[in-house]
Write an enzyme that holds these catalytic residues in place. Sequence first.
Site, PDB file in Angstrom:
ATOM      1  N   GLU A 118       0.881  -1.262   0.054  1.00 41.47           N
ATOM      2  CA  GLU A 118       0.088  -0.040  -0.032  1.00 41.47           C
ATOM      3  C   GLU A 118       0.824   1.158  -0.185  1.00 41.47           C
ATOM      4  O   GLU A 118       2.093   1.199   0.433  1.00 41.47           O
ATOM      5  CB  GLU A 118      -0.759  -0.174   1.162  1.00 41.47           C
ATOM      6  CG  GLU A 118      -1.971  -1.154   1.285  1.00 41.47           C
ATOM      7  CD  GLU A 118      -2.817  -1.094   2.206  1.00 41.47           C
ATOM      8  OE1 GLU A 118      -3.838  -1.782   2.359  1.00 41.47           O
ATOM      9  OE2 GLU A 118      -2.650  -0.457   3.369  1.00 41.47           O
ATOM     10  N   CYS A 131       3.311   8.516   0.905  1.00 40.20           N
ATOM     11  CA  CYS A 131       3.830   7.634   2.027  1.00 40.20           C
ATOM     12  C   CYS A 131       4.058   6.327   1.237  1.00 40.20           C
ATOM     13  O   CYS A 131       3.009   5.558   0.831  1.00 40.20           O
ATOM     14  CB  CYS A 131       2.636   7.654   3.172  1.00 40.20           C
ATOM     15  SG  CYS A 131       3.255   6.294   4.535  1.00 40.20           S
ATOM     16  N   CYS A 138       5.820  -6.297   8.059  1.00 43.25           N
ATOM     17  CA  CYS A 138       6.719  -6.048   8.595  1.00 43.25           C
ATOM     18  C   CYS A 138       7.325  -6.932   9.863  1.00 43.25           C
ATOM     19  O   CYS A 138       6.357  -7.407  10.419  1.00 43.25           O
ATOM     20  CB  CYS A 138       6.626  -4.631   9.060  1.00 43.25           C
ATOM     21  SG  CYS A 138       7.938  -3.692  10.069  1.00 43.25           S
ATOM     22  N   CYS A 142       5.366  -4.129  16.505  1.00 44.48           N
ATOM     23  CA  CYS A 142       5.040  -3.111  17.392  1.00 44.48           C
ATOM     24  C   CYS A 142       3.568  -3.181  17.724  1.00 44.48           C
ATOM     25  O   CYS A 142       2.856  -3.549  16.679  1.00 44.48           O
ATOM     26  CB  CYS A 142       5.340  -1.612  16.586  1.00 44.48           C
ATOM     27  SG  CYS A 142       7.262  -1.309  16.224  1.00 44.48           S
ATOM     28  N   CYS A 145       0.660  -1.294  15.648  1.00 49.04           N
ATOM     29  CA  CYS A 145       0.952  -1.183  14.304  1.00 49.04           C
ATOM     30  C   CYS A 145       0.179  -2.053  13.616  1.00 49.04           C
ATOM     31  O   CYS A 145       0.453  -3.571  13.828  1.00 49.04           O
ATOM     32  CB  CYS A 145       2.176  -0.866  13.779  1.00 49.04           C
ATOM     33  SG  CYS A 145       2.596  -0.745  12.141  1.00 49.04           S
ATOM     34  N   GLY A 186       6.654  -1.603   6.404  1.00 47.56           N
ATOM     35  CA  GLY A 186       7.715  -1.954   6.821  1.00 47.56           C
ATOM     36  C   GLY A 186       8.871  -1.152   7.409  1.00 47.56           C
ATOM     37  O   GLY A 186       8.694  -0.121   7.760  1.00 47.56           O
ATOM     38  N   SER A 241      10.911   6.740  15.346  1.00 46.15           N
ATOM     39  CA  SER A 241       9.606   6.248  15.867  1.00 46.15           C
ATOM     40  C   SER A 241       9.987   6.142  17.562  1.00 46.15           C
ATOM     41  O   SER A 241      10.465   5.086  17.837  1.00 46.15           O
ATOM     42  CB  SER A 241       9.102   5.118  15.311  1.00 46.15           C
ATOM     43  OG  SER A 241       8.405   5.640  14.105  1.00 46.15           O
ATOM     44  N   LEU A 242       9.546   7.207  18.155  1.00 44.73           N
ATOM     45  CA  LEU A 242       9.979   7.138  19.473  1.00 44.73           C
ATOM     46  C   LEU A 242       8.977   6.475  20.599  1.00 44.73           C
ATOM     47  O   LEU A 242       9.389   5.545  21.401  1.00 44.73           O
ATOM     48  CB  LEU A 242      10.419   8.623  20.175  1.00 44.73           C
ATOM     49  CG  LEU A 242      10.859   8.826  21.364  1.00 44.73           C
ATOM     50  CD1 LEU A 242      12.277   8.251  21.836  1.00 44.73           C
ATOM     51  CD2 LEU A 242      10.833  10.325  21.636  1.00 44.73           C
ATOM     52  N   HIS A 243       8.071   7.087  20.637  1.00 42.25           N
ATOM     53  CA  HIS A 243       6.968   6.680  21.462  1.00 42.25           C
ATOM     54  C   HIS A 243       7.029   6.319  23.096  1.00 42.25           C
ATOM     55  O   HIS A 243       6.062   6.007  23.575  1.00 42.25           O
ATOM     56  CB  HIS A 243       6.281   5.225  20.720  1.00 42.25           C
ATOM     57  CG  HIS A 243       6.194   5.275  19.332  1.00 42.25           C
ATOM     58  ND1 HIS A 243       5.912   6.533  18.751  1.00 42.25           N
ATOM     59  CD2 HIS A 243       6.450   4.108  18.314  1.00 42.25           C
ATOM     60  CE1 HIS A 243       5.725   6.229  17.333  1.00 42.25           C
ATOM     61  NE2 HIS A 243       6.540   5.012  17.176  1.00 42.25           N
ATOM     62  N   ASN A 317      -4.229   5.360  16.055  1.00 45.27           N
ATOM     63  CA  ASN A 317      -5.305   4.854  15.202  1.00 45.27           C
ATOM     64  C   ASN A 317      -5.800   3.420  15.772  1.00 45.27           C
ATOM     65  O   ASN A 317      -4.950   2.496  15.451  1.00 45.27           O
ATOM     66  CB  ASN A 317      -5.098   5.063  13.583  1.00 45.27           C
ATOM     67  CG  ASN A 317      -4.712   6.615  13.232  1.00 45.27           C
ATOM     68  OD1 ASN A 317      -5.729   7.313  13.621  1.00 45.27           O
ATOM     69  ND2 ASN A 317      -3.753   6.761  12.575  1.00 45.27           N
ATOM     70  N   CYS A 367      -1.765   6.527   9.756  1.00 40.40           N
ATOM     71  CA  CYS A 367      -0.583   5.817  10.239  1.00 40.40           C
ATOM     72  C   CYS A 367      -0.880   4.579  10.953  1.00 40.40           C
ATOM     73  O   CYS A 367      -1.722   4.456  11.651  1.00 40.40           O
ATOM     74  CB  CYS A 367       0.049   6.807  11.228  1.00 40.40           C
ATOM     75  SG  CYS A 367       0.874   8.183  10.541  1.00 40.40           S
TER      76      CYS A 367
HETATM   77  N1  SAH Z   1       9.069   1.097  10.485  1.00 43.69           N
HETATM   78  C1  SAH Z   1       9.084   2.497  10.390  1.00 43.69           C
HETATM   79  C2  SAH Z   1       8.014   3.040   9.436  1.00 43.69           C
HETATM   80  C3  SAH Z   1       6.677   2.664   9.313  1.00 43.69           C
HETATM   81  S1  SAH Z   1       5.673   3.296  10.733  1.00 43.69           S
HETATM   82  C4  SAH Z   1       8.974   3.135  11.559  1.00 43.69           C
HETATM   83  O1  SAH Z   1       8.756   2.553  12.549  1.00 43.69           O
HETATM   84  O2  SAH Z   1       9.093   4.383  11.771  1.00 43.69           O
HETATM   85  C5  SAH Z   1       5.490   5.074  10.228  1.00 43.69           C
HETATM   86  C6  SAH Z   1       4.832   5.804  11.574  1.00 43.69           C
HETATM   87  O3  SAH Z   1       3.297   5.372  11.977  1.00 43.69           O
HETATM   88  C7  SAH Z   1       5.676   5.515  12.825  1.00 43.69           C
HETATM   89  O4  SAH Z   1       6.119   6.556  13.579  1.00 43.69           O
HETATM   90  C8  SAH Z   1       4.644   4.569  13.653  1.00 43.69           C
HETATM   91  O5  SAH Z   1       5.094   4.652  15.037  1.00 43.69           O
HETATM   92  C9  SAH Z   1       3.271   5.459  13.272  1.00 43.69           C
HETATM   93  N2  SAH Z   1       2.196   4.213  13.618  1.00 43.69           N
HETATM   94  C10 SAH Z   1       2.125   2.951  13.481  1.00 43.69           C
HETATM   95  N3  SAH Z   1       1.070   2.431  14.116  1.00 43.69           N
HETATM   96  C11 SAH Z   1       0.193   3.538  14.225  1.00 43.69           C
HETATM   97  C12 SAH Z   1      -1.103   3.901  14.766  1.00 43.69           C
HETATM   98  N4  SAH Z   1      -1.882   2.432  14.837  1.00 43.69           N
HETATM   99  N5  SAH Z   1      -1.458   5.014  14.865  1.00 43.69           N
HETATM  100  C13 SAH Z   1      -0.924   5.962  14.811  1.00 43.69           C
HETATM  101  N6  SAH Z   1       0.442   6.128  14.504  1.00 43.69           N
HETATM  102  C14 SAH Z   1       0.991   4.558  14.080  1.00 43.69           C
END
Ligand code: SAH
Length: 374
Positions: A118, A131, A138, A142, A145, A186, A241-243, A317, A367
């Site tokens: 996608e 994007c 992947c 996480c 995701c 990915g 992607s810190l989180h 999301n 995202c």
């Molecule tokens: N693997 C890479 C790129 C893909 S994710 C990475 O981890 O950065 C791209 C962005 O979307 C990241 O910041 C990820 O944390 C965020 N993301 C993933 N799942 C999400 C969700 N359910 N809601 C909002 N953002 C999300």
Amino acid sequence: MKAEILKEEELPENFTKTKKKVLLKGLTLEELQEYFLNEGEPRFRGEQLFNWMYNHLAVDFDEMLNLPKSLRKDLKKKNEIKTLEYVNSETSHESGAKKFIFSLRDGFPETKEKNKIESVIIPEGKRTTLCISTQVGCPLDCKFCATGLMGYKKNLTTGEIFDQYLLAAKDLGKEKLTNIVYMGMGEPLLNFNATVKSLKIFGEELTTGISLKKITISTAGIAPKIKELADTGIKAKLALSLHSCFEDVRSKIMPINKKYSLKENIEAIKYYYKKTGMRITFEYVMLKDINDRDEDVKALIKLSKEISSKINLIPFNSLKHMDPAGLSAKLETTPKQRIEEFAQKLRDNDLTVMVRLTQGKDIAAACGQLAIKN
Ligand code: SAH
């Protein structure tokens, strides 16, 4: 021709097996020049082909009118430049975001279901961002995701990464796309070679489309590869992607943190900044009671002050449409008001903060919602 060009994993599987054609899409300028020299053609043919494939977005050798007819015929017989096929697309009524599904040409035999990926076009005021994906699925798992839930299938080739841009640009009009983010399905730094080669193509002086300054690579944090990327000399933007700023919390929601700790990643992004001069973006998905507490904002302020950075706060999301199990099923987004408070505290400390609008939720293109249900 260099062995590197023919590497098996760089070619859609059945091209070599059934058609014995060499895939030229994905070769860098240098590789194309070398290819033609080895074919007994002048070196500038490499530039011509580069222009056709990556600037004019040609999909057929017949379009390449400044190449001699006999050469076009020869190229058609021996080579291939198409890697993806359009399957369908859907546009969000809420935001105008458009999600594409493309299939890889890797079904073998032809009747086998092909892998799909996608890509999403996201209009945001004056900018229009594409994007793109770097892998089918992947491996990182996480917990927040959707792509992680579908597991890992394979790496995309350089050509497959580029052709997402080609097909989106052809659909929308090349001049309308202003930015690219490697934030689709990915982990780009686990498909390092193809990702770097695609950046080399976008960053080539000859390339007229999007410059590297408008391209962001987003990573979950593969520390040694962040340093390696810095050492290539390619100056693209980097997002981490810190989180969470706490190792234990981060390891729970992002298992990769057990392998490459936050500490190692912070060191790596400092190195990246030193080498490239590009400000780092921290992506921070807001998860209720997990990373939105007072101690989280304090830690985020402290970390952001250590390094030239900006922060993107992303409302989580939901993954409910995926019917997940375990921790993933329990995750909820931080309420809007708390996200605003959190952002304000960061701003009060002179940090640059964006609260990202959630784009394309109605078409599962926001995202972390990208996942193919095969
Ligand atoms: N693997 C890479 C790129 C893909 S994710 C990475 O981890 O950065 C791209 C962005 O979307 C990241 O910041 C990820 O944390 C965020 N993301 C993933 N799942 C999400 C969700 N359910 N809601 C909002 N953002 C999300």
